[in-house]
Every structure is written in structure tokens, then in C-alpha cells.
Design a protein around this motif. Structure first.
Motif, PDB file in Angstrom:
ATOM      1  N   ALA A   1      16.860  31.666  29.924  1.00 46.98           N
ATOM      2  CA  ALA A   1      17.627  30.552  30.181  1.00 46.98           C
ATOM      3  C   ALA A   1      18.741  30.310  29.186  1.00 46.98           C
ATOM      4  O   ALA A   1      18.825  30.468  28.047  1.00 46.98           O
ATOM      5  N   ALA A   2      20.000  29.741  29.587  1.00 45.86           N
ATOM      6  CA  ALA A   2      21.136  29.455  28.718  1.00 45.86           C
ATOM      7  C   ALA A   2      21.507  28.070  29.080  1.00 45.86           C
ATOM      8  O   ALA A   2      21.461  27.912  30.130  1.00 45.86           O
ATOM      9  N   VAL A   3      21.867  27.262  28.391  1.00 46.42           N
ATOM     10  CA  VAL A   3      22.290  25.778  28.263  1.00 46.42           C
ATOM     11  C   VAL A   3      23.690  25.436  27.708  1.00 46.42           C
ATOM     12  O   VAL A   3      23.759  25.623  26.569  1.00 46.42           O
ATOM     13  N   CYS A   4      24.753  25.080  28.513  1.00 48.23           N
ATOM     14  CA  CYS A   4      25.792  24.801  27.970  1.00 48.23           C
ATOM     15  C   CYS A   4      25.967  23.494  27.959  1.00 48.23           C
ATOM     16  O   CYS A   4      25.592  22.747  28.835  1.00 48.23           O
ATOM     17  N   MET A   5      26.386  22.950  26.636  1.00 51.17           N
ATOM     18  CA  MET A   5      26.502  21.498  26.428  1.00 51.17           C
ATOM     19  C   MET A   5      27.871  21.152  25.829  1.00 51.17           C
ATOM     20  O   MET A   5      28.377  21.777  25.065  1.00 51.17           O
ATOM     21  N   SER A   6      28.433  19.894  25.725  1.00 56.37           N
ATOM     22  CA  SER A   6      29.539  19.578  25.224  1.00 56.37           C
ATOM     23  C   SER A   6      28.986  18.875  23.709  1.00 56.37           C
ATOM     24  O   SER A   6      27.972  18.712  23.484  1.00 56.37           O
TER      25      SER A   6
ATOM     26  N   GLY B   1      13.575  28.048  23.414  1.00 55.52           N
ATOM     27  CA  GLY B   1      13.977  29.208  23.401  1.00 55.52           C
ATOM     28  C   GLY B   1      15.265  29.384  24.160  1.00 55.52           C
ATOM     29  O   GLY B   1      15.459  30.777  24.340  1.00 55.52           O
ATOM     30  N   ALA B   2      15.782  28.695  24.555  1.00 56.67           N
ATOM     31  CA  ALA B   2      17.151  28.594  25.565  1.00 56.67           C
ATOM     32  C   ALA B   2      18.236  28.972  24.615  1.00 56.67           C
ATOM     33  O   ALA B   2      18.473  28.817  23.262  1.00 56.67           O
ATOM     34  N   ARG B   3      18.900  29.554  25.099  1.00 58.37           N
ATOM     35  CA  ARG B   3      20.397  30.092  24.361  1.00 58.37           C
ATOM     36  C   ARG B   3      21.205  28.782  24.451  1.00 58.37           C
ATOM     37  O   ARG B   3      21.641  28.318  25.724  1.00 58.37           O
ATOM     38  N   ILE B   4      21.839  28.309  23.417  1.00 54.33           N
ATOM     39  CA  ILE B   4      22.733  27.505  23.368  1.00 54.33           C
ATOM     40  C   ILE B   4      24.063  27.569  23.303  1.00 54.33           C
ATOM     41  O   ILE B   4      24.408  28.572  22.397  1.00 54.33           O
ATOM     42  N   VAL B   5      24.830  27.008  24.119  1.00 56.86           N
ATOM     43  CA  VAL B   5      26.449  27.303  24.240  1.00 56.86           C
ATOM     44  C   VAL B   5      26.985  25.941  23.938  1.00 56.86           C
ATOM     45  O   VAL B   5      26.952  24.998  25.047  1.00 56.86           O
ATOM     46  N   ILE B   6      27.707  25.519  22.875  1.00 57.60           N
ATOM     47  CA  ILE B   6      28.501  24.329  22.711  1.00 57.60           C
ATOM     48  C   ILE B   6      29.900  24.471  23.168  1.00 57.60           C
ATOM     49  O   ILE B   6      30.458  25.336  22.822  1.00 57.60           O
ATOM     50  N   ALA B   7      30.404  23.802  24.183  1.00 57.38           N
ATOM     51  CA  ALA B   7      31.880  23.994  24.800  1.00 57.38           C
ATOM     52  C   ALA B   7      32.508  22.747  25.183  1.00 57.38           C
ATOM     53  O   ALA B   7      32.066  22.049  25.666  1.00 57.38           O
ATOM     54  N   GLY B   8      33.724  22.458  24.505  1.00 57.57           N
ATOM     55  CA  GLY B   8      34.374  21.354  24.570  1.00 57.57           C
ATOM     56  C   GLY B   8      33.759  19.941  24.407  1.00 57.57           C
ATOM     57  O   GLY B   8      32.979  19.730  23.489  1.00 57.57           O
TER      58      GLY B   8
END
Length: 330
Positions: A95-100, A115-122
Motif C-alpha cells: 500500500a502507498a498513501v498520498c497525503m497533503s 508499513g505503508a509507503r508515505i507520499v506527502i504532496a502539496g
């Protein structure tokens, strides 16, 4: 409106069996006394991930796993990402989770811990959504929407089944309103069983995208602002396929609350109900405290019974330092 059927909701409950337990429906003596009608609280706060989101995420991932999907991504204000990470771990899916950047750090850390991949965007849910779609295109992830998805809605709708089975004469359900996955799911199941049940959606006044969209008659962009009800932030998607039409068809009233009212809801939950809730979960309590639920106001001019009322407490994932400040300041 979505092609969702009540049979889909019952099938979702079968998929959740053994993975997501039913939650308690408890009487609130303090709110009953204030409101003059029986008030009950639906405690989605006791879910392992701290919010109702586990239902929709689990239902969606269980179906995707059967289809052979092994990598999923979502955009989230925190609770859906945490639920997706939890369900993905249980099913052996990446799982990957994109959050602001507006998502509170306690929620980011909770997702990462699963254990999720974290992606911070905007700085908005829309920015996180764009990044999630990029991962779908570039890295082959399957996208699991936080709310605008029939599988997710069916999972959340199991709350409506549980409420009406435990309290068949429930007259009014008060549900937090954001992207509409929770509201439309609960309302769909409840009105399928009891067409005369009243559905009230409650949100914050700061950046309530679904309310603005309902007023405009179509999905519209809304600036995402900081609020105690951070889980209710974000847009509903200009290409919304399910929740806008379902919410418009099923909702009876919308209540918007200022930040002081949301804080009072958090304080009341803690001091009177012995519950820790996040701002998004406190809005139903706050609406009752503010006397904003219409049929209660009409009761003064009528001898008809105006209850029982059920308030869905959607989550407990508040930063505890923030919770302490709110309790201390009120």
C-alpha cells in the motif's frame, strides 16, 4: 445515482465478517437530557484503526485481492490511509498513501507504522489525489478512492445496517459529512430499510466541499482550510461518480459548525461521555449542543415523539496534545 444495491451492502458485511467487528450503539444520558428525546452514539471510534474507514477499505481490498491486485494507492486526509494500510497488511498487499502537508503528523505516523509507503504532496487533498493518480500511471498501482467508490460506500453502509438492526425505531441519524462516502453509505442502507428516517449531514463551516457542491447543484472546488475537523477537509472531486448524487438524493438537512462549536463537541464527548473523539467525529454532538437539529426545535410545538436520534462518532484519531489543549481551554 450509484447502482449500489442493498444486496451489495449485505455482501460487504459478509466480507467484513472476521475482519471488522460491529461497533457498539450506546445510550447518551447527557444528550438525551439536553435533547428531550433518546440519543444514542454509534462508536466507530473503537475500530482498530480508530475510525469507520476500516469498513470501506476492507471491503474494497478484499474484492481487489480476489482479482489478483497486489499494489494499491490512495489519497487520504489520514483515516482512510490508515485503514487502507491496515487492511492491506492483513491481506498481504503493498500500500502507498498520498497525503497533503495539512494532514496532522500523528495521522501520518500512524499510517507509516502500518508499513505503508508515505507520499506527502502539496497542501490539499486535491494535490494528494493528483500524486496518487501519477503513481497509478507510472508505477502500476491500483487506486482505491477514499470515498467515491461503490465498494468503499458499501463497506461504510454496513454502519446503517447495524444501527437499524439494533434500534429499529431510530428516527434521525446524524452523520459527519465530507466527501460523502460515510454519509451516502449510511443513508443508503438506512433509507432502504426505513424510508422515513431523517438523515442529517454535519460539517465544519471552513471549507465544506459537499455542502458547497449541493448548493451549486454540481461538484465545485473549495479551498481546503485548517480546521479542528481535519478529516472532513478536501474536495469531493469534480468528476464525482457516486457520492454527490447519492448524498443529494438522500440528505434531509445539512448543518455547518464553527470551530468553537466543534471544540465544545470534543469537550462534551470527553467530560460527559468519557470518549476521546477527533473534531470530525464531534460535529454531531456539537450540532445537538447548539440546538441545530430541526426536528428537535419543532418538538416544542408538537406532542409527537421526535426520536430516537443516533449520532455516528466517526473517529478517535485526534492528536492528544491538541486534545489536551482543547479540554484545558474549554
Amino acid at each position: 445515482m450509484s447502482s449500489l444495491t442493498l444486496a451489495d451492502v449485505y455482501r460487504a458485511r459478509q466480507r467484513l465478517a472476521g475482519r471488522v467487528a460491529p461497533t457498539p450503539l450506546v445510550a447518551s444520558a447527557s444528550l438525551t437530557e439536553r435533547s428531550g428525546v433518546p440519543v444514542y452514539l454509534k462508536l466507530e471510534t473503537v475500530q482498530p484503526t480508530g475510525s469507520f474507514k476500516l469498513r470501506g477499505a476492507t471491503n474494497a481490498l478484499a474484492q481487489l485481492a480476489q482479482e489478483g491486485v497486489r499494489r494499491v494507492v490512495t489519497a487520504s486526509t489520514g483515516n482512510h490511509g490508515r485503514a487502507l494500510a491496515y487492511a492491506a497488511h492483513a491481506l498481504g498487499i503493498e500500500a502507498a498513501v498520498c497525503m497533503s502537508a495539512l494532514v496532522p503528523q500523528n495521522k501520518v505516523r500512524a499510517v507509516a507504522a502500518l508499513g505503508a509507503r508515505i507520499v506527502i504532496a502539496g497542501h490539499s487533498q486535491d494535490d494528494a489525489q493528483i500524486e496518487a493518480q501519477r503513481l497509478v500511471r507510472k508505477e502500476g498501482y491500483a487506486f482505491v478512492p477514499p470515498f467515491d467508490d461503490a465498494r468503499v460506500i458499501a463497506g461504510q453502509a454496513t454502519i446503517g445496517l447495524e444501527i437499524l438492526e439494533a434500534l429499529p425505531d431510530a428516527a434521525t441519524l446524524i452523520v459527519p459529512l465530507s466527501g460523502g462516502g460515510l454519509f451516502s453509505g449510511v443513508a443508503f442502507a438506512a433509507k432502504a430499510i426505513r424510508p422515513d428516517v431523517t438523515m442529517i449531514g454535519v460539517s465544519m463551516a471552513r471549507g465544506a466541499a459537499m455542502h458547497a457542491s449541493l448548493a451549486a447543484g454540481k461538484p465545485v472546488p473549495v479551498d481546503e482550510l485548517e480546521t479542528l475537523a481535519d478529516s472532513l477537509g478536501g474536495g469531493i472531486g469534480l468528476d464525482n461518480r457516486h457520492t454527490f448524487a447519492m448524498t443529494r438524493a438522500l440528505i434531509d438537512d445539512v448543518v455547518l459548525l464553527d470551530e468553537a462549536s466543534i471544540a465544545r463537541g470534543i469537550v462534551h464527548a470527553y467530560r460527559e461521555e468519557r470518549l476521546v473523539v477527533e473534531g470530525a467525529a464531534a460535529v454531531g454532538i456539537a450540532a445537538l449542543l447548539d440546538g441545530r437539529i430541526g426536528h428537535i426545535e419543532r418538538q416544542a410545538d408538537s406532542s409527537d415523539t421526535a426520536g430516537p436520534i443516533v449520532v455516528v462518532l466517526s473517529g478517535a484519531n485526534i492528536d492528544m496534545a491538541q486534545h489536551l489543549r482543547i479540554i484545558s481551554d474549554n
